[in-house]
Design an enzyme around this catalytic site. Structure first.
Site, short mmCIF file in Angstrom:
data_model
loop_
_atom_site.label_atom_id
_atom_site.label_comp_id
_atom_site.label_asym_id
_atom_site.label_seq_id
_atom_site.Cartn_x
_atom_site.Cartn_y
_atom_site.Cartn_z
N LYS A 12 0.83 -1.21 0.00
CA LYS A 12 0.00 0.00 0.00
C LYS A 12 0.86 1.26 0.00
CE LYS A 12 -1.71 1.40 4.15
NZ LYS A 12 -1.36 2.77 4.52
N ASN A 13 1.86 1.28 0.91
CA ASN A 13 2.61 2.53 1.06
C ASN A 13 3.64 2.76 -0.04
OD1 ASN A 13 1.05 3.06 3.24
ND2 ASN A 13 2.62 2.63 4.80
N ARG A 63 -5.13 10.46 4.75
CA ARG A 63 -4.13 11.52 4.87
C ARG A 63 -3.11 11.48 3.73
NH1 ARG A 63 -3.29 14.09 9.21
NH2 ARG A 63 -1.13 14.16 8.56
N CYS A 123 -5.30 12.53 13.42
CA CYS A 123 -5.98 11.25 13.27
C CYS A 123 -5.72 10.42 14.51
CB CYS A 123 -5.52 10.52 12.02
SG CYS A 123 -3.86 9.90 12.15
N ARG A 125 -0.09 14.60 13.35
CA ARG A 125 0.37 14.42 11.97
C ARG A 125 0.30 15.69 11.10
NH1 ARG A 125 -1.58 8.65 9.79
NH2 ARG A 125 0.30 8.83 8.55
N ASP A 176 4.83 0.83 12.20
CA ASP A 176 3.68 0.08 11.66
C ASP A 176 3.65 -1.38 12.13
OD1 ASP A 176 2.82 2.33 10.37
OD2 ASP A 176 3.62 1.78 8.41
N VAL A 202 7.85 7.48 16.96
CA VAL A 202 7.47 8.12 15.68
C VAL A 202 6.16 8.89 15.80
CG1 VAL A 202 6.99 7.73 13.23
CG2 VAL A 202 8.75 6.37 14.38
N ARG A 218 -8.58 -0.95 4.82
CA ARG A 218 -7.78 0.11 4.18
C ARG A 218 -6.39 -0.41 3.81
NH1 ARG A 218 -7.20 5.30 7.55
NH2 ARG A 218 -5.92 5.65 5.73
N1 EPU Z 1 5.69 15.00 10.92
C1 EPU Z 1 5.70 16.36 11.21
N2 EPU Z 1 5.58 17.22 10.16
C2 EPU Z 1 5.44 16.81 8.87
C3 EPU Z 1 5.44 15.44 8.59
C4 EPU Z 1 5.57 14.53 9.64
O1 EPU Z 1 5.82 16.76 12.36
O2 EPU Z 1 5.33 17.67 7.98
C5 EPU Z 1 5.82 14.03 12.02
C6 EPU Z 1 4.57 13.15 12.15
O3 EPU Z 1 3.57 13.78 12.91
C7 EPU Z 1 5.13 11.90 12.79
C8 EPU Z 1 6.53 11.80 12.18
O4 EPU Z 1 6.85 13.11 11.69
O5 EPU Z 1 5.23 12.09 14.17
C9 EPU Z 1 6.68 10.81 11.05
O6 EPU Z 1 5.62 10.98 10.11
P1 EPU Z 1 5.75 10.65 8.57
O7 EPU Z 1 5.51 11.91 7.79
O8 EPU Z 1 6.98 9.88 8.29
O9 EPU Z 1 4.49 9.70 8.34
P2 EPU Z 1 3.62 9.64 7.03
O10 EPU Z 1 4.48 9.90 5.87
O11 EPU Z 1 2.39 10.45 7.20
C10 EPU Z 1 4.01 7.11 6.48
C11 EPU Z 1 3.14 5.89 6.30
C12 EPU Z 1 2.61 5.48 7.66
C13 EPU Z 1 3.79 5.17 8.57
C14 EPU Z 1 4.71 6.38 8.67
C15 EPU Z 1 5.97 6.14 9.48
C16 EPU Z 1 2.30 6.15 4.06
C17 EPU Z 1 1.15 6.44 3.17
N3 EPU Z 1 2.07 6.22 5.38
O12 EPU Z 1 3.17 8.12 7.02
O13 EPU Z 1 1.84 4.30 7.46
O14 EPU Z 1 3.33 4.84 9.86
O15 EPU Z 1 5.11 6.81 7.34
O16 EPU Z 1 6.68 5.09 8.95
O17 EPU Z 1 3.39 5.85 3.59
C18 EPU Z 1 0.16 2.74 7.94
O18 EPU Z 1 0.43 2.18 6.86
O19 EPU Z 1 -0.59 2.22 8.81
C19 EPU Z 1 0.72 4.05 8.23
C20 EPU Z 1 0.23 4.87 9.16
#
Ligand code: EPU
Length: 418
Positions: A22-23, A93, A117, A122, A305, A327, A397
């Site tokens: 998915k990711n 998201r 969420c 996030r 995850d 994280v 999902r």
């Molecule tokens: N963060 C910020 N500011 C930003 C972006 C992130 O403060 O602009 C913080 C977040 O709040 C969090 C941390 O940085 O505390 C890491 O967040 P990240 O941006 O890496 O997460 P993401 O890109 O939104 C992806 C995966 C998630 C997975 C995380 C961490 C996808 C679509 N989603 O989310 O997957 O948990 O990286 O590895 O790739 C899941 O599949 O269940 C899932 C939640």
């Protein structure tokens, strides 16, 4: 709302294959916006999040068709609208992933600001700061991010924190920027490398994905190509833990173990025997798990995850342990439900402390997010009696046909209709 009824106590055994990740798939679908030629994606998983991403691209004018081998062909040449509406963004998201591609190709985007969420607040500030450094003008109004730009310009950008989708968003945007972009302190998840592979096949010049510095030399345009989505490492990890907690014996085909090293290490610490093939992982477990202390971290650290699934393993282990979640700030929502099934877990700040128990008992429980739901199913598999997991739209999902795959391995799970 559909529910899953799990009759616990069966040991899992047999072999299965994982679905496409998915990711990895979500940013790749967003990347198709960068080209006006067709992109074919093979091995896409049939998941609600993928459908939502298609709905989003479709609402902007992209055409999505299926070929005779069930591969998806995405044609973004017909995009006429650059808005991602709140109704779609609020359900997923990862919709934010269209921001970079839209601004890079069309010079504008209007994306509903994703809210918090179940797992944390996030924010997307790292995405926005980096896009501004590439020359975009960004304003936040009425709950929407509005970004405009003439051609983006390459820049040196150091992310203030490691972000997976932020790295992907800016990597995609920089592909069509003028000149060189150097991204540092980037995420190193395998899905970043997968996306870079796709972008390079489209004619982009991306180097260094998978390390903490990515260099992108912008090009004028990107072309069509086709790509196989790799197997889902988190799905594979979830089934490995399912086998470990039921003292089972399973083989997962089509997955590269390099993507799961930290998970495999912790499973071995817990007492599992693991055999790695070229493209497969075999696990057998014939004892109560030894508890394992875990701290989640960006790749190559232990994936957040997989934290909820290891919560079940520690909960039924032979002793005390702790899991430190670094994280996301609120990713222990599964704990209250696990405790209702007889677990002994105490959360203090970002740490969950476990005292292993010898038996879990089935109960009605409520899923709160995707990985939390997976942990409730795992708990149901090793509990005595029946567990009913409610709100399973969360699991749909991100896990393709989870009950079919687990039943194939010997579980007893029934999907109850609304
Ligand atoms: N963060 C910020 N500011 C930003 C972006 C992130 O403060 O602009 C913080 C977040 O709040 C969090 C941390 O940085 O505390 C890491 O967040 P990240 O941006 O890496 O997460 P993401 O890109 O939104 C992806 C995966 C998630 C997975 C995380 C961490 C996808 C679509 N989603 O989310 O997957 O948990 O990286 O590895 O790739 C899941 O599949 O269940 C899932 C939640």
């Amino acid at each position: 709302m559909e529910k899953l009824l799990i009759k616990g106590g069966n040991r899992l055994s047999g072999s299965i294959s994982c679905s496409g990740a998915k990711n990895a798939a979500l940013p790749m679908i967003a990347a198709t916006i960068l080209s006006d030629e067709d992109i074919t994606l093979r091995n896409l998983p049939y998941l609600q999040d993928i459908t939502t991403m298609f709905e989003l691209l479709g609402s902007m004018g992209a055409k999505i068709t299926l070929d005779e081998s069930m591969n998806f062909i995405i044609s973004s040449s017909s995009i006429h609208d650059t808005e991602a509406r709140y109704e779609l963004v609020k359900t997923m998201r990862a919709s934010i992933l269209v921001l970079g591609p839209l601004v890079a190709r069309f010079g504008k985007a209007k994306i509903a600001l994703p809210g918090g969420c179940a797992i944390g607040s996030r924010p997307v500030n790292f995405h926005l700061d980096a896009l501004e450094k590439l020359g975009a003008k960004i304003s936040l109004e009425n709950g929407y991010i509005e970004a405009t730009s003439s051609r983006l310009k390459g820049a040196d950008i150091n992310f203030d924190g490691i972000t997976v989708t932020g790295t992907e968003n800016i990597m995609m945007a920089a592909c069509l920027a003028e000149g060189r972009t150097r991204l540092t302190n980037v995420a190193r998840e395998p899905e970043i490398e997968d996306l870079a592979d796709l972008l390079n096949l489209m004619g982009a010049k991306v180097q260094g994905a998978g390390t903490d510095e990515i260099i992108i030399d912008g090009v004028e345009s990107l072309k069509g190509t086709s790509y196989d989505i790799p197997a889902d490492r988190i799905e594979a990890g979830t089934y490995l833990v399912a086998a470990a907690v039921t003292q089972g014996d399973i083989k997962i085909n089509g997955i590269s173990s390099e993507r799961l090293i930290s998970v495999i290490d912790r499973l071995q610490d817990a007492g599992a025997d693991i055999e790695l093939g070229i493209d497969s992982i075999k696990l057998s477990m014939n004892k109560i798990p030894t508890p394992v202390d875990i701290t989640t971290a960006p790749f190559p650290g232990f994936p957040t995850d997989m934290q909820a699934q290891f919560s079940v393993l520690n909960a039924i282990s032979s002793g005390k342990s702790s899991i430190n979640e670094t994280v996301f700030e609120n990713r222990f929502m599964h704990v209250q439900e696990l405790n209702r099934m007889g677990c002994n877990i105490l959360v203090s700040g970002n740490t969950a402390n476990f005292v292993g128990v010898s038996k879990l008992s089935g109960a009605p429980v409520m899923a709160t997010d995707l990985r939390a739901s997976a942990s409730l199913i795992l708990a149901g598999l090793c509990a005595e009696g029946e567990t009913v997991v409610d709100r399973i739209y969360h699991i749909d999902r991100g896990y393709e046909r989870i009950e079919e795959k687990l039943n194939y391995l010997g579980a007893d799970i029934t999907r109850l209709p609304n």
